[in-house]
Design a protein around this motif. Structure first.
Motif: not given
Length: 384
Positions: A185-188, A170-174
């Motif tokens: 965005v990760l928080t959302l 997920a972190l790599a995706g943002v």
């Protein structure tokens, strides 16, 4: 490459003292998980001898929550300058796979071999090919044959790595975004996942697992990293108060409902990690140096300690005097697991990681603006 080398390479002016503090936190988190399993195994020994063992009444799994907060902090703190840069996501994931996979696969393979050749030594059968493959690939699956239904891989403590891998992906995706926007965005995304779990009553195995509220603890660490990058610091008295409050909260609230875990356990874990991340450097005393070494070996300790405890159980049952107190057995389990983890780290984990990192860098030279990598993963606690 070890966690300490990663951070020092990226931030030579502040990395070393910061890492020392966090490594002590890692050692604490790993020891708490080992303590819980040692006390549980003391109960197993007591049952086999027909006696009672009261235990401690504490849910020691809170070490996993500490690991998750640390993981969120380290990933953002070390990789902060890599956000919004070309190719940074793949570099980040490659480093994380190199860091996490070898030891986990090695110990999973040992479990698999033991389960196939000496199944009587395992409390739960190996399971199907699909289950074994899922265990290697960090895909959550139900553990067939467990006394209580649970989603666990073959190496049971790897359940925390299933969450870690979700966080990494997920972190790599943002990472194509600037760091603050990326974390927003990760928080959302994580908040939406947790909300959907309860509002839609998700039952599909992987989605149910990955939307557990515990994933919010990674976000706590991410925001703590942003706070440090913004210049937040704590004086010694405040750091001590925060650490004491965190430990007290972990001991008092570790048995709450799963949906409240980020509040009841995650927030105290955040207080403890914040004291380490924002507070002054710990003094270089002998206990601190040992704790730092144990923090370096915390991943090895987290993953390997069940094997050590299981071996020590059989030795104790065969040779120990039944009159010896089982608290002594639990203490020996913690000490033996800790001492065994250090050579595993020094002789296997660290050299294999360095070798693979060197080969990866040799095959594909990174652009100059790439970061050095990321820190060590728990758990759970933790395994890690």
């Amino acid at each position: 490459m070890s966690a300490r080398q990663d951070i020092r390479k990226d931030t030579p002016s502040v990395g070393a003292p910061l890492l020392d503090n966090l490594q002590v936190c890692r050692a604490f988190a790993a020891i708490t998980v080992v303590t819980g399993h040692a006390l549980h195994d003391a109960g197993v020994v007591a049952a086999r001898r027909g006696i009672e063992f009261p235990g401690s009444g504490i849910d020691w799994t809170f070490g996993v929550d500490v690991f998750f907060v640390i993981s969120g902090f380290i990933m953002v703190y070390v990789s902060g300058k890599d956000f919004a840069k070309r190719g940074s996501a793949w570099t980040f994931l490659r480093r994380r796979l190199i860091r996490i996979v070898p030891l986990y696969w090695a110990l999973t393979t040992i479990m698999l071999i033991v389960g196939l050749l000496l199944p009587q030594l395992l409390a739960i059968p190996v399971g199907s090919f699909q289950y074994v493959a899922s265990s290697y690939l960090f895909i959550p699956e139900w553990r067939v044959g467990a006394p209580v239904p649970e989603i666990r891989p073959l190496l049971a403590l790897g359940w925390t790595l299933n969450y870690e891998m979700l966080f990494y992906v997920a972190l790599a995706g943002v990472m194509f975004l600037p760091v603050r926007r990326a974390i927003a965005v990760l928080t959302l995304l994580f908040a939406a996942a947790v909300t959907a779990r309860f509002t839609l009553d998700i039952q599909q195995t992987q989605l149910m697992f990955w939307s557990d509220p515990i994933i919010l603890e990674f976000l706590m660490g991410c925001y703590l990293a942003l706070a440090r990058q913004a210049g937040w610091r704590l004086p010694t008295p405040a750091a001590l108060v925060l650490a004491a409050a965190g430990i007290a909260g972990l001991l008092a609230n570790s048995g709450g409902a799963a949906e409240l875990r980020p509040l009841m356990v995650g927030l105290p874990a955040l207080l403890l990690v914040a004291a380490a991340a924002l507070g002054p450097t710990l003094p270089k005393l002998a206990p601190t140096r040992f704790a730092i070494l144990l923090g370096d070996a915390s991943y090895a300790l987290y993953l390997s300690h069940p094997l050590v405890i299981r071996t020590l159980r059989e030795v104790w049952l065969k040779f120990a005097d039944p009159a010896w107190p089982l608290w002594l057995y639990a203490l020996l389990c913690v000490a033996a697991a800790s001492l065994a983890a250090i050579p595993i780290y020094l002789l296997f984990e660290r050299p294999v990681t360095r070798l693979l990192q060197g080969k990866a860098q040799g095959k594909s030279e990174a652009p100059k603006d790439f970061g050095a990598g990321s820190g060590q993963a728990a758990t759970a606690s933790a395994g890690r």
